[in-house]
Design a protein around this motif. Structure first.
Motif, PDB file in Angstrom:
ATOM      1  N   CYS A  41      66.258 -14.191   6.480  1.00  0.00           N
ATOM      2  CA  CYS A  41      65.009 -13.659   7.011  1.00  0.00           C
ATOM      3  C   CYS A  41      64.998 -12.145   6.856  1.00  0.00           C
ATOM      4  O   CYS A  41      65.927 -11.464   7.305  1.00  0.00           O
ATOM      5  CB  CYS A  41      64.830 -14.033   8.485  1.00  0.00           C
ATOM      6  SG  CYS A  41      63.338 -13.290   9.192  1.00  0.00           S
ATOM      7  N   CYS A  72      64.430 -10.499  10.864  1.00  0.00           N
ATOM      8  CA  CYS A  72      65.507 -10.548  11.860  1.00  0.00           C
ATOM      9  C   CYS A  72      66.893 -10.685  11.226  1.00  0.00           C
ATOM     10  O   CYS A  72      67.900 -10.657  11.917  1.00  0.00           O
ATOM     11  CB  CYS A  72      65.268 -11.688  12.851  1.00  0.00           C
ATOM     12  SG  CYS A  72      65.516 -13.328  12.143  1.00  0.00           S
ATOM     13  N   CYS A 129      61.720 -16.287   8.744  1.00  0.00           N
ATOM     14  CA  CYS A 129      62.113 -17.486   9.460  1.00  0.00           C
ATOM     15  C   CYS A 129      60.964 -17.941  10.364  1.00  0.00           C
ATOM     16  O   CYS A 129      59.970 -17.241  10.535  1.00  0.00           O
ATOM     17  CB  CYS A 129      63.373 -17.235  10.273  1.00  0.00           C
ATOM     18  SG  CYS A 129      63.119 -16.249  11.738  1.00  0.00           S
ATOM     19  N   CYS A 146      59.945 -15.422  13.054  1.00  0.00           N
ATOM     20  CA  CYS A 146      59.336 -14.174  12.605  1.00  0.00           C
ATOM     21  C   CYS A 146      57.984 -14.406  11.925  1.00  0.00           C
ATOM     22  O   CYS A 146      57.159 -13.497  11.866  1.00  0.00           O
ATOM     23  CB  CYS A 146      60.282 -13.445  11.667  1.00  0.00           C
ATOM     24  SG  CYS A 146      61.779 -12.883  12.513  1.00  0.00           S
TER      25      CYS A 146
HETATM   26 ZN    ZN Z   1      63.464 -13.930  11.411  1.00  0.00          ZN
END
Ligand code: ZN
Ligand code: ZN
Ligand code: ZN
Ligand code: ZN
Lengths: 129, 129
Positions: A83, A86, A123, A126
């Motif tokens: 991701c 994050c 992800c 997010c």
């Molecule tokens: Zn993420």
DNA sequence: TTAAGATTGTTATAATATAACACTATGTAA
DNA sequence: TTACATAGTGTTATATTATAACAATCTTAA
């Protein structure tokens, strides 16, 4: 199944319980209380752990993650999703993908013995933000 | 089609005519006679060239190669073959592969916007030795 | 014209990784 | 059991890769 040396075990335990990939000097900082004081001690253990497939290196991040794919072709066939917000990293375990890549042949007649694939994106968490 | 700045052009030209991937400090050494004296000047140009897809970074080698795949999804979808003996690197241009990877979805519901794949093995020359 | 954005130049420093050498532990085979 | 090979350790120093911070200049479009 290989028995790990003292330093290898200490460093594997740390990586294995980490929810995120760890960088070499983060590892060093976290194992100093266990007597591992120098970068080389960390890098040597990392090299060995990668070689035997207990951990993988996330090349785009210079970080190390434990293999959670016990049946995987270890160091020889790795795929990850990353991701970009994050920085969560997950090892991908997908038969279709691994078969496709293991059987892939290019026109140059090159014989592949290993591959590493890194997917980047957002992800689930997010994505909704 | 983007016009490159002076430093970007100098550095792209060097990479573009190189038969092998170049490392940042090798590039620095080779462009000093053209007035580029500091690592940052090189890294800034490299960052931009990667961003616009004129070059790619070979992550496992910390080296840069010109994109020879004019129609490729530039920085967003890259695949390379790397010979582990002679270190020859080739950008793979294969419709089946790129389609397969572009459409790949994992079970985590992650949305991928980019990928990088590196195959390792022996090139035709090194295989026969 | 003028303001925003991109690019440059420069010094310093951070982050990542390996070389070299001496020593110790472990397993294996005569 | 010895001795040999292999793997692992500890240590210092150094190489390699990459970014921070700041000031100046160039480019471009309202
Ligand atoms: Zn993420
Ligand atoms: Zn794995
Ligand atoms: Zn390309
Ligand atoms: Zn080769």
């Amino acid at each position: 199944m290989q028995t790990l040396s003292k330093n290898q075990q200490i460093i594997f335990d740390l990586i294995n319980k980490s929810p995120e990939p760890l960088k070499a000097y983060t590892i060093l900082y976290n194992v100093q209380k266990k007597g591992i004081k120098a970068p080389l001690q960390v890098y040597r253990a990392l090299d060995k752990l990668v070689e035997i497939g207990k951990i993988h290196k996330i090349e785009s991040r210079n970080a190390f993650i434990a293999c959670h794919n016990s049946s995987c072709q270890v160091a020889k066939a790795t795929a990850f999703s990353i991701c970009e917000i994050c920085e969560k990293v997950t090892e991908i375990s997908n038969d279709s993908l691994s078969k496709y890549l293991a059987n892939f042949k290019d026109k140059d007649g090159m014989k592949y013995i290993k591959y590493n694939l890194e997917f980047f994106g957002l992800c689930k968490k997010c994505k909704v933000k």
